[in-house]
Design a protein around this motif. Sequence first.
Motif, PDB file in Angstrom:
ATOM      1  N   SER A  14      15.553  -7.038 -32.145  1.00  0.00           N
ATOM      2  CA  SER A  14      14.255  -6.407 -31.884  1.00  0.00           C
ATOM      3  C   SER A  14      13.273  -7.360 -31.204  1.00  0.00           C
ATOM      4  CB  SER A  14      13.648  -5.895 -33.192  1.00  0.00           C
ATOM      5  OG  SER A  14      13.306  -6.959 -34.056  1.00  0.00           O
ATOM      6  N   ASN A  70       8.775  -5.803 -27.514  1.00  0.00           N
ATOM      7  CA  ASN A  70       9.444  -4.568 -27.928  1.00  0.00           C
ATOM      8  C   ASN A  70       8.622  -3.813 -28.964  1.00  0.00           C
ATOM      9  OD1 ASN A  70      11.699  -5.028 -26.292  1.00  0.00           O
ATOM     10  ND2 ASN A  70      12.732  -6.225 -27.873  1.00  0.00           N
ATOM     11  N   TRP A  71       8.063  -4.539 -29.914  1.00  0.00           N
ATOM     12  CA  TRP A  71       7.275  -3.902 -30.969  1.00  0.00           C
ATOM     13  C   TRP A  71       6.006  -3.273 -30.394  1.00  0.00           C
ATOM     14  CZ3 TRP A  71       8.789  -3.831 -36.173  1.00  0.00           C
ATOM     15  CH2 TRP A  71       9.939  -4.550 -36.458  1.00  0.00           C
ATOM     16  N   VAL A 118       6.929  -0.050 -28.473  1.00  0.00           N
ATOM     17  CA  VAL A 118       7.277   1.072 -29.348  1.00  0.00           C
ATOM     18  C   VAL A 118       6.038   1.632 -30.031  1.00  0.00           C
ATOM     19  CG1 VAL A 118       8.482   1.671 -31.486  1.00  0.00           C
ATOM     20  CG2 VAL A 118       9.658   0.347 -29.730  1.00  0.00           C
ATOM     21  N   ASP A 156       3.749   3.751 -27.862  1.00  0.00           N
ATOM     22  CA  ASP A 156       4.309   5.001 -27.345  1.00  0.00           C
ATOM     23  C   ASP A 156       3.906   6.162 -28.255  1.00  0.00           C
ATOM     24  OD1 ASP A 156       5.734   7.008 -26.178  1.00  0.00           O
ATOM     25  OD2 ASP A 156       7.660   5.964 -26.198  1.00  0.00           O
ATOM     26  N   PHE A 205       6.641   7.690 -30.519  1.00  0.00           N
ATOM     27  CA  PHE A 205       6.940   7.047 -31.801  1.00  0.00           C
ATOM     28  C   PHE A 205       5.999   7.566 -32.885  1.00  0.00           C
ATOM     29  CE2 PHE A 205       5.913   3.668 -34.848  1.00  0.00           C
ATOM     30  CZ  PHE A 205       7.158   3.459 -35.415  1.00  0.00           C
ATOM     31  N   VAL A 241      14.721   9.114 -32.053  1.00  0.00           N
ATOM     32  CA  VAL A 241      14.086   8.157 -31.138  1.00  0.00           C
ATOM     33  C   VAL A 241      14.939   6.894 -31.028  1.00  0.00           C
ATOM     34  CG1 VAL A 241      12.083   6.651 -30.823  1.00  0.00           C
ATOM     35  CG2 VAL A 241      11.751   9.036 -31.471  1.00  0.00           C
ATOM     36  N   THR A 242      15.501   6.441 -32.140  1.00  0.00           N
ATOM     37  CA  THR A 242      16.406   5.293 -32.103  1.00  0.00           C
ATOM     38  C   THR A 242      17.598   5.570 -31.198  1.00  0.00           C
ATOM     39  OG1 THR A 242      15.783   4.743 -34.382  1.00  0.00           O
ATOM     40  CG2 THR A 242      17.782   3.727 -33.514  1.00  0.00           C
ATOM     41  N   LEU A 301      16.359   5.714 -27.438  1.00  0.00           N
ATOM     42  CA  LEU A 301      16.057   4.407 -26.854  1.00  0.00           C
ATOM     43  C   LEU A 301      17.325   3.575 -26.642  1.00  0.00           C
ATOM     44  CD1 LEU A 301      12.853   3.412 -28.883  1.00  0.00           C
ATOM     45  CD2 LEU A 301      12.964   3.980 -26.459  1.00  0.00           C
ATOM     46  N   GLN A 311      14.214  -2.163 -28.108  1.00  0.00           N
ATOM     47  CA  GLN A 311      13.260  -1.201 -28.658  1.00  0.00           C
ATOM     48  C   GLN A 311      13.934  -0.270 -29.669  1.00  0.00           C
ATOM     49  OE1 GLN A 311      10.714   0.819 -25.880  1.00  0.00           O
ATOM     50  NE2 GLN A 311      10.505  -0.963 -24.549  1.00  0.00           N
ATOM     51  N   VAL A 322      13.907  -1.932 -32.922  1.00  0.00           N
ATOM     52  CA  VAL A 322      12.590  -1.900 -33.564  1.00  0.00           C
ATOM     53  C   VAL A 322      12.461  -0.652 -34.430  1.00  0.00           C
ATOM     54  CG1 VAL A 322      10.112  -1.666 -33.156  1.00  0.00           C
ATOM     55  CG2 VAL A 322      11.449  -3.279 -31.802  1.00  0.00           C
ATOM     56  N   VAL A 323      12.785   0.499 -33.873  1.00  0.00           N
ATOM     57  CA  VAL A 323      12.675   1.752 -34.636  1.00  0.00           C
ATOM     58  C   VAL A 323      13.663   1.744 -35.802  1.00  0.00           C
ATOM     59  CG1 VAL A 323      12.709   4.263 -34.486  1.00  0.00           C
ATOM     60  CG2 VAL A 323      12.005   2.915 -32.506  1.00  0.00           C
TER      61      VAL A 323
END
Length: 319
Positions: free
Chosen positions: A57, A78-79, A82, A85, A88, A275-276, A279, A288, A291-292
């Motif tokens: 991440s 990346n955080w 995300v 957005d 998210f 979403v994971t 991405l 990213q 991250v999720v």
Amino acid sequence: MTTIASPAPGTGAAEGTSAAGRAPLRRGLLRWLFVAPALAYMALFFGYPLVRNVVMSFQHYTPKTYFTGEAPFNGLDNWRAVFADELFTDALWHTALFTVGSLLGQFTIGLALAVFFSRRFRLSGFVRAVLLLPWLVPMVVSAVVWRRVLDQDHGMLNTALHAVGLAPQDGVPWLSSPGVALLSAVLVNIWIGIPFNMVILYGGLQEIPRDLYEAASLDGSGPWRTFRSVTLPMLRPVITVVLVLGFMSTVKILDLILALTSGGPADSTQTLGTVTYQLSFLQLDFGQGAVVGNVLILISAVFAVLYLRANRADFGKGK
């Protein structure tokens, strides 16, 4: 005459004390030897992927990385991307609604069915076995079947509702309207999860001593008071297991949403799981996506710890 030397005073006692002191150490080592395979398995198959996901991440990790091996660290980029957005934020809200709605529906109906079947009657075992089918069928298969059932133009549900005058001429857009699609997904997930709740809670009900109900009856307690004063307190450990496992399986759900709506329409059913997937495997931005994924892991861990500690505190008060 040969003289046999006697041991120095206190030597035998010291050796006995030393041996006695080594005994707990040996037992401790034996315990760790028995636990070591499980620890090694968890470290290899759970610990390493978790640490790797956290590291990813903070990297610019793309398909090119698999060929070059280069994944430069990009800090918190990346955080930030995300969290900035809107998708998210919407997915986080949708995940909360989907999870809470699913858990409430599954648990309430599952508990009602468990209480109902605890009163044995003819064919009760057969009916319970039939109700297990939604849980035994693969989730993707269930989702595909329900997608046909909920089809606006040719679905069985709209046809039945229209026949009794409860649906408009063009049918209810169960999966094609942003305002209804998430509700439809929740209802389908409730249908899938009811058997699990029913089976676990039914098993917990069978473990409650019958003499407690007899004592409550002698005290003049009615059905509802007996349920609140006897059944629910005795079921608390089982309820904890059902809710924690249900939460962890629901908050990360992916296949059901993909098969029903693919996150649409207009991203109205996007969850953290979808979403994971989007991405990582559609946009191929694995950093990213990680991250999720970490957010999902953190939410699950926090819920499990808080709920189990609260439940343990309640037991302590009860004692």
